[in-house]
Write an enzyme that holds these catalytic residues in place. Structure first.
Site, PDB file in Angstrom:
ATOM      1  N   GLY A   1       3.218 -51.925 -18.634  1.00 33.48           N
ATOM      2  CA  GLY A   1       3.144 -53.375 -19.424  1.00 33.48           C
ATOM      3  C   GLY A   1       2.680 -54.389 -18.392  1.00 33.48           C
ATOM      4  O   GLY A   1       2.263 -54.011 -17.439  1.00 33.48           O
ATOM      5  N   ALA A   2       2.851 -55.644 -18.751  1.00 39.34           N
ATOM      6  CA  ALA A   2       2.268 -56.780 -17.895  1.00 39.34           C
ATOM      7  C   ALA A   2       1.054 -56.322 -17.503  1.00 39.34           C
ATOM      8  O   ALA A   2       0.629 -56.504 -16.211  1.00 39.34           O
ATOM      9  CB  ALA A   2       3.472 -56.939 -16.821  1.00 39.34           C
TER      10      ALA A   2
ATOM     11  N   HIS B   1      -5.481 -52.655 -15.554  1.00 38.66           N
ATOM     12  CA  HIS B   1      -5.048 -51.811 -16.588  1.00 38.66           C
ATOM     13  C   HIS B   1      -5.959 -51.662 -17.685  1.00 38.66           C
ATOM     14  O   HIS B   1      -6.345 -50.521 -18.353  1.00 38.66           O
ATOM     15  CB  HIS B   1      -3.739 -52.443 -17.373  1.00 38.66           C
ATOM     16  CG  HIS B   1      -2.655 -52.246 -16.521  1.00 38.66           C
ATOM     17  ND1 HIS B   1      -1.899 -53.476 -15.978  1.00 38.66           N
ATOM     18  CD2 HIS B   1      -1.698 -51.339 -16.248  1.00 38.66           C
ATOM     19  CE1 HIS B   1      -0.809 -53.149 -15.456  1.00 38.66           C
ATOM     20  NE2 HIS B   1      -0.794 -51.837 -15.539  1.00 38.66           N
TER      21      HIS B   1
ATOM     22  N   GLN C   1      12.762 -44.778 -12.403  1.00 38.06           N
ATOM     23  CA  GLN C   1      11.955 -44.750 -11.231  1.00 38.06           C
ATOM     24  C   GLN C   1      12.077 -46.229 -10.342  1.00 38.06           C
ATOM     25  O   GLN C   1      11.390 -46.203  -9.542  1.00 38.06           O
ATOM     26  CB  GLN C   1      10.580 -44.738 -11.684  1.00 38.06           C
ATOM     27  CG  GLN C   1       9.838 -45.816 -12.434  1.00 38.06           C
ATOM     28  CD  GLN C   1       8.401 -45.666 -12.882  1.00 38.06           C
ATOM     29  OE1 GLN C   1       8.175 -44.933 -13.924  1.00 38.06           O
ATOM     30  NE2 GLN C   1       7.415 -46.189 -12.258  1.00 38.06           N
TER      31      GLN C   1
ATOM     32  N   GLU D   1      -5.744 -45.691  -9.311  1.00 37.13           N
ATOM     33  CA  GLU D   1      -5.828 -45.367  -8.003  1.00 37.13           C
ATOM     34  C   GLU D   1      -4.884 -46.304  -7.158  1.00 37.13           C
ATOM     35  O   GLU D   1      -4.585 -45.932  -5.930  1.00 37.13           O
ATOM     36  CB  GLU D   1      -7.115 -45.159  -7.194  1.00 37.13           C
ATOM     37  CG  GLU D   1      -8.084 -43.856  -7.784  1.00 37.13           C
ATOM     38  CD  GLU D   1      -9.179 -43.819  -6.922  1.00 37.13           C
ATOM     39  OE1 GLU D   1      -9.621 -44.814  -6.250  1.00 37.13           O
ATOM     40  OE2 GLU D   1      -9.797 -42.706  -7.190  1.00 37.13           O
TER      41      GLU D   1
ATOM     42  N   ASP E   1      -1.826 -46.989  -7.537  1.00 43.31           N
ATOM     43  CA  ASP E   1      -0.686 -46.032  -7.267  1.00 43.31           C
ATOM     44  C   ASP E   1      -1.336 -44.659  -7.062  1.00 43.31           C
ATOM     45  O   ASP E   1      -1.224 -43.752  -7.436  1.00 43.31           O
ATOM     46  CB  ASP E   1       0.167 -46.181  -8.570  1.00 43.31           C
ATOM     47  CG  ASP E   1       0.915 -47.495  -8.889  1.00 43.31           C
ATOM     48  OD1 ASP E   1       1.601 -47.954  -8.074  1.00 43.31           O
ATOM     49  OD2 ASP E   1       0.172 -48.023  -9.907  1.00 43.31           O
TER      50      ASP E   1
ATOM     51  N   GLN F   1       1.131 -41.872  -6.570  1.00 44.33           N
ATOM     52  CA  GLN F   1       1.597 -41.416  -7.946  1.00 44.33           C
ATOM     53  C   GLN F   1       0.579 -40.576  -8.578  1.00 44.33           C
ATOM     54  O   GLN F   1       0.906 -39.518  -9.163  1.00 44.33           O
ATOM     55  CB  GLN F   1       1.973 -43.009  -8.517  1.00 44.33           C
ATOM     56  CG  GLN F   1       2.031 -42.461  -9.985  1.00 44.33           C
ATOM     57  CD  GLN F   1       2.507 -43.801 -10.772  1.00 44.33           C
ATOM     58  OE1 GLN F   1       3.494 -44.319 -10.826  1.00 44.33           O
ATOM     59  NE2 GLN F   1       1.442 -44.474 -11.460  1.00 44.33           N
TER      60      GLN F   1
ATOM     61  N   SER G   1      -1.884 -56.410  -9.505  1.00 45.05           N
ATOM     62  CA  SER G   1      -0.983 -55.723  -9.910  1.00 45.05           C
ATOM     63  C   SER G   1       0.065 -56.574 -10.650  1.00 45.05           C
ATOM     64  O   SER G   1       0.126 -57.786 -10.646  1.00 45.05           O
ATOM     65  CB  SER G   1      -0.029 -55.349  -8.507  1.00 45.05           C
ATOM     66  OG  SER G   1       1.292 -55.201  -8.594  1.00 45.05           O
ATOM     67  N   SER G   2       0.980 -55.819 -11.370  1.00 42.84           N
ATOM     68  CA  SER G   2       1.978 -56.593 -12.088  1.00 42.84           C
ATOM     69  C   SER G   2       2.801 -57.773 -11.369  1.00 42.84           C
ATOM     70  O   SER G   2       3.374 -58.676 -11.776  1.00 42.84           O
ATOM     71  CB  SER G   2       2.736 -55.946 -13.212  1.00 42.84           C
ATOM     72  OG  SER G   2       1.865 -54.966 -14.015  1.00 42.84           O
TER      73      SER G   2
END
Lengths: 285, 285
Positions: free
Chosen positions: B36-37, B42, B66, B153, B155, B158, B190-191
């Protein structure tokens, strides 16, 4: 007329192609994961699977990651031709027999672990065993995409670990437990029974006898600790060597029973050596 | 005319019912897991997902497992109504927003861990982070049953952990990585940028500038250790505090590059604090 030979899939791609063809035809599929060396206990799981789905896949994979370094991975019995013939006779539609490198290719680095239910009993006696089981079963279920998967109650703790991980990871499959197959004298059918000498085989039914007696004593109100100690003594009197455990536990989470747990469904589980062979068994209380 | 409100699924059962309905109609589905955020980064993943499937599900779940005990779980920004409006505008078909108790019901006890690729960098700086990520992503993918899943990408580690676990566990989904969205001055969207003060926001583009300069120096033949040290120095000169890492690694397994690895695809990755805010970024070399 002899049965047609059982089709064998050796790759994930071949397995998925067959299951997808069944699904496209509107058929459901059940999986019966095994390590081979099949006996009537396994075949009863195949027949049970047939009652839950239109098609049955049995896998045969002796999974190296669930054996400890001093366990019997190398000498574990393997007989694919015999297994295939038995599976065909029980109404199985497909044998999935992947290689170790198909299951664990170069670079493989993922592990599924379950705390709680996997920690006591065989989890304590066989470090790493249930992580190996949880990881390979996750893979087999996701490779196959079956609607139902059938596991034997003979490996009762394994069944509870699998129920837990399937629920926790949201693997879209229904888990069905099948009752333990037994010889006429009560010994649970196991591929490892083939290791027993004639004398050991004659002594082995003391294990289910001890568990049945313990369950009856518990139902009659005996104390858990007394019943466990009596069962261990009776195994040793019958010629068993090391007893890894005889324990009464909660039937679902395998937690120790508290003082107020008389009405909790319980299970009595045991693992003990007869010569070099480790036998396990369990019964409802 | 305003967009119709985005449908929201709050349970696994509702999510699966919707995806099953699409599949029954012959449509494919893509998933975009998020916390979210939402920002334009996104939304670019949602648009990318649309190119790979007929239908797009975005999940919004701030996953507690996490976050470390001293991290920002409690203050992580949450704005479901705003997120839903943005998703609808980007062509998303369904928002999946489960509760913590839907994801981790009483008794939950399973963890997915990935060795190797998850161990250095953020794996070292944030103990337990990637086990939390691997477990929740496994669940989200298996809950949804999408054909494709899209991860940013931004992250990067991840993304590589997820590629590895999907391959290792045979989760039947195709993973697609989406390029990092950036502000005009180069800062990765980024949030967590919302935490930055005006002064910190003005200093933040030093991070992508340092990585771009480092990548150019490496392509020109500079030594890895020199380039990493120069990048760290330039971050500190720009006002960054603690630098968790600036490292050049193999692009797929994130292993250290050996002396003969000049032709191996590589990635430069960084994590550093600006005030209390930890920023990460990465670029191909």
């Amino acid at each position: 007329m002899p049965d047609a030979p059982l089709p064998v899939a050796r790759s994930v791609a071949d397995l998925r192609a067959q299951v997808a063809a069944w699904k496209a035809a509107g058929e459901t599929a059940a999986m019966v994961p095994t390590m081979g060396a099949l006996h009537d206990g396994h075949l009863s799981l195949v027949r049970l699977a047939r009652q839950h789905a239109d098609r049955v896949v049995a896998s045969v994979f002796v999974n190296p990651t669930q054996f400890g370094p001093n366990e019997d991975f190398d000498r574990y019995p393997r007989n694919e031709a015999g297994d295939a013939a038995l599976l065909a006779s029980a109404g199985c539609d497909l044998l999935y027999a992947p290689t170790v490198s198909e299951m664990y290719p170069q670079g493989f680095s993922t592990t599924v672990t379950v705390t709680g239910v996997s920690e006591p009993l065989d989890g304590a006696a066989r470090p790493g065993h249930f992580a190996g089981v949880a990881t390979v079963v996750s893979k087999l279920l996701l490779q196959c995409g079956a609607d139902v998967a059938v596991f034997g109650e003979k490996d009762y703790q394994q069944l509870q670990v699998i129920r837990r991980l399937v629920r926790d990871l949201d693997i879209p499959v229904r888990i069905v437990g099948g009752p333990t197959g037994r010889a006429e004298d009560g010994l649970a059918l196991s591929s490892r029974n083939a290791y027993l000498t004639d004398a050991e085989r004659a002594a082995a039914p003391a294990l289910p006898q001890a568990l049945r007696a313990a369950a009856e004593r518990l139902r009659a109100g005996a104390r858990v600790a007394d019943v466990e100690a009596e069962a261990i003594a009776s195994l040793q009197a019958a010629g068993f060597g090391k007893v890894d455990y005889v324990e009464v536990r909660g039937a679902e989470d395998l937690a120790r029973l508290g003082p107020d747990s008389a009405t909790t469904p319980a299970r009595i589980l045991a693992a003990a050596f007869l010569g070099k062979t480790r036998l396990i068994d369990n019964m409802p209380v």
